[in-house]
Motif scaffolding. Structure first.
Motif, PDB file in Angstrom:
ATOM      1  N   ILE A  37      24.625  22.525  -8.250  1.00  0.00           N
ATOM      2  CA  ILE A  37      23.539  22.206  -9.165  1.00  0.00           C
ATOM      3  C   ILE A  37      23.580  20.717  -9.477  1.00  0.00           C
ATOM      4  O   ILE A  37      24.611  20.200  -9.928  1.00  0.00           O
ATOM      5  N   ASP A  38      22.482  20.031  -9.227  1.00  0.00           N
ATOM      6  CA  ASP A  38      22.374  18.625  -9.595  1.00  0.00           C
ATOM      7  C   ASP A  38      21.962  18.570 -11.060  1.00  0.00           C
ATOM      8  O   ASP A  38      20.853  18.942 -11.424  1.00  0.00           O
ATOM      9  N   GLY A  39      22.867  18.120 -11.907  1.00  0.00           N
ATOM     10  CA  GLY A  39      22.581  18.027 -13.332  1.00  0.00           C
ATOM     11  C   GLY A  39      22.177  16.648 -13.783  1.00  0.00           C
ATOM     12  O   GLY A  39      22.010  16.414 -14.988  1.00  0.00           O
ATOM     13  N   VAL A  41      19.622  14.498 -14.384  1.00  0.00           N
ATOM     14  CA  VAL A  41      18.169  14.416 -14.560  1.00  0.00           C
ATOM     15  C   VAL A  41      17.699  12.974 -14.392  1.00  0.00           C
ATOM     16  O   VAL A  41      18.222  12.055 -15.014  1.00  0.00           O
ATOM     17  N   GLY A  42      16.709  12.787 -13.514  1.00  0.00           N
ATOM     18  CA  GLY A  42      16.135  11.468 -13.299  1.00  0.00           C
ATOM     19  C   GLY A  42      16.824  10.633 -12.245  1.00  0.00           C
ATOM     20  O   GLY A  42      16.230   9.717 -11.683  1.00  0.00           O
ATOM     21  N   LEU A  43      18.090  10.923 -11.976  1.00  0.00           N
ATOM     22  CA  LEU A  43      18.839  10.136 -10.996  1.00  0.00           C
ATOM     23  C   LEU A  43      19.454  11.037  -9.930  1.00  0.00           C
ATOM     24  O   LEU A  43      20.492  10.729  -9.366  1.00  0.00           O
ATOM     25  N   ARG A  44      18.804  12.125  -9.639  1.00  0.00           N
ATOM     26  CA  ARG A  44      19.360  13.136  -8.737  1.00  0.00           C
ATOM     27  C   ARG A  44      19.501  12.598  -7.314  1.00  0.00           C
ATOM     28  O   ARG A  44      18.586  11.994  -6.783  1.00  0.00           O
ATOM     29  N   ASN A  45      20.647  12.794  -6.728  1.00  0.00           N
ATOM     30  CA  ASN A  45      20.834  12.437  -5.317  1.00  0.00           C
ATOM     31  C   ASN A  45      21.875  13.315  -4.628  1.00  0.00           C
ATOM     32  O   ASN A  45      22.349  12.987  -3.541  1.00  0.00           O
ATOM     33  N   LEU A  46      22.202  14.442  -5.259  1.00  0.00           N
ATOM     34  CA  LEU A  46      23.130  15.374  -4.611  1.00  0.00           C
ATOM     35  C   LEU A  46      22.552  15.904  -3.305  1.00  0.00           C
ATOM     36  O   LEU A  46      23.297  16.190  -2.367  1.00  0.00           O
ATOM     37  N   ASP A  47      21.229  16.007  -3.231  1.00  0.00           N
ATOM     38  CA  ASP A  47      20.606  16.494  -1.999  1.00  0.00           C
ATOM     39  C   ASP A  47      20.906  15.579  -0.819  1.00  0.00           C
ATOM     40  O   ASP A  47      21.099  16.036   0.305  1.00  0.00           O
ATOM     41  N   ILE A  48      20.985  14.270  -1.068  1.00  0.00           N
ATOM     42  CA  ILE A  48      21.292  13.319   0.008  1.00  0.00           C
ATOM     43  C   ILE A  48      22.723  13.514   0.488  1.00  0.00           C
ATOM     44  O   ILE A  48      23.002  13.561   1.696  1.00  0.00           O
TER      45      ILE A  48
END
Length: 245
Positions: A37-39, A41-48
């Motif tokens: 879970i990317d927690g 907010v606003g700076l999410r980049n775990l998907d990368i």
């Protein structure tokens, strides 16, 4: 019943997201079902980091608001079985219900996954509080410079509701440690935490993110090996600390 582990740090630049992604992939490759879970907010980049750029169409606020259920919101990894991503919204809606709603979401996730890893934002703001509120365990990530370790110590004071809290020292460069006169024991004493693992400085982390593939699918040494060792310790195995030198 799954275990929720929040991965956090006192400031940015510690490689916290790379650690969250690397350990998530390692746990999945070891046969566990994992939700990252990317927690942030606003700076999410775990998907990368996971090699899943733009793969998630829904975020955790959609689940909490009832716009979709958890099964629809999580995105399966394209090449790693048993690994899923739930991303963060760009902003929290004004009517976001708060910590109780996050805890309810995590209870749903515990029913489906062995491990839920939350990539927390650095610092001590509202998003940090939401990320840590429902965790069973915490990993505080620091690098080996004194300011990072002091910031890690500050974060620990906000985790008193979590029984198990460990330290990971990331981006370890032995020459720098020697020049500063620091040892890993010093790092543990400064942060006031037991050590879960050491991760060496490794350019392959950045190269893997740029290639769109998880590090553990491109390399088995350096940081990749360290992520695997940490995952095995999380799962209860006794694994010797990796030698950096």
């Amino acid at each position: 019943m799954g275990t929720v582990i929040v991965i956090t740090s006192g400031k940015g630049g510690t490689g916290k997201t790379s650690l969250a992604g690397g350990v998530g992939v390692a746990l999945a490759l070891q046969g566990h079902s994992v939700l990252c879970i990317d927690g942030d907010v606003g700076l999410r980049n775990l998907d990368i980091t996971l090699g899943m750029a733009d793969a998630a169409l829904m975020d955790f606020s959609d689940v909490i608001a009832g716009r979709c259920d958890l099964d629809r919101a999580v995105a399966p990894h394209p090449t790693v079985s048993n690994l899923f991503l739930l991303t963060a919204p760009l902003t929290l809606p004004e009517d976001f219900p708060g910590e109780d709603a996050v805890r309810s979401l995590l209870d749903q996730a515990r029913e489906r996954f062995d491990y839920i890893l939350i990539d927390s934002p650095a610092g001590l703001g509202e998003s940090f509080r939401l990320a840590v509120c429902g965790a069973d365990r915490a990993i505080v990530v620091a690098v080996s410079d004194p300011s990072s370790l002091r910031d890690a110590q500050r974060v620990v004071t906000q985790l008193s509701h979590i029984e198990t809290v460990h330290l990971v020292v990331n981006r370890v460069r032995l020459r720098l440690l020697r020049r500063l006169g620091l040892t890993i024991d010093d790092a543990m004493d400064t942060a006031g935490l037991p050590l879960l693992g050491l991760v060496p400085e490794d350019p392959q982390v950045t190269l893997a993110a740029g290639s769109g593939r998880p590090l553990l699918q491109t390399d088995g040494r350096g940081a990749a090996r360290a992520f695997g060792n940490i995952a095995r310790r999380i799962a209860g195995e006794q694994v010797p600390l990796m030698r950096i030198w």
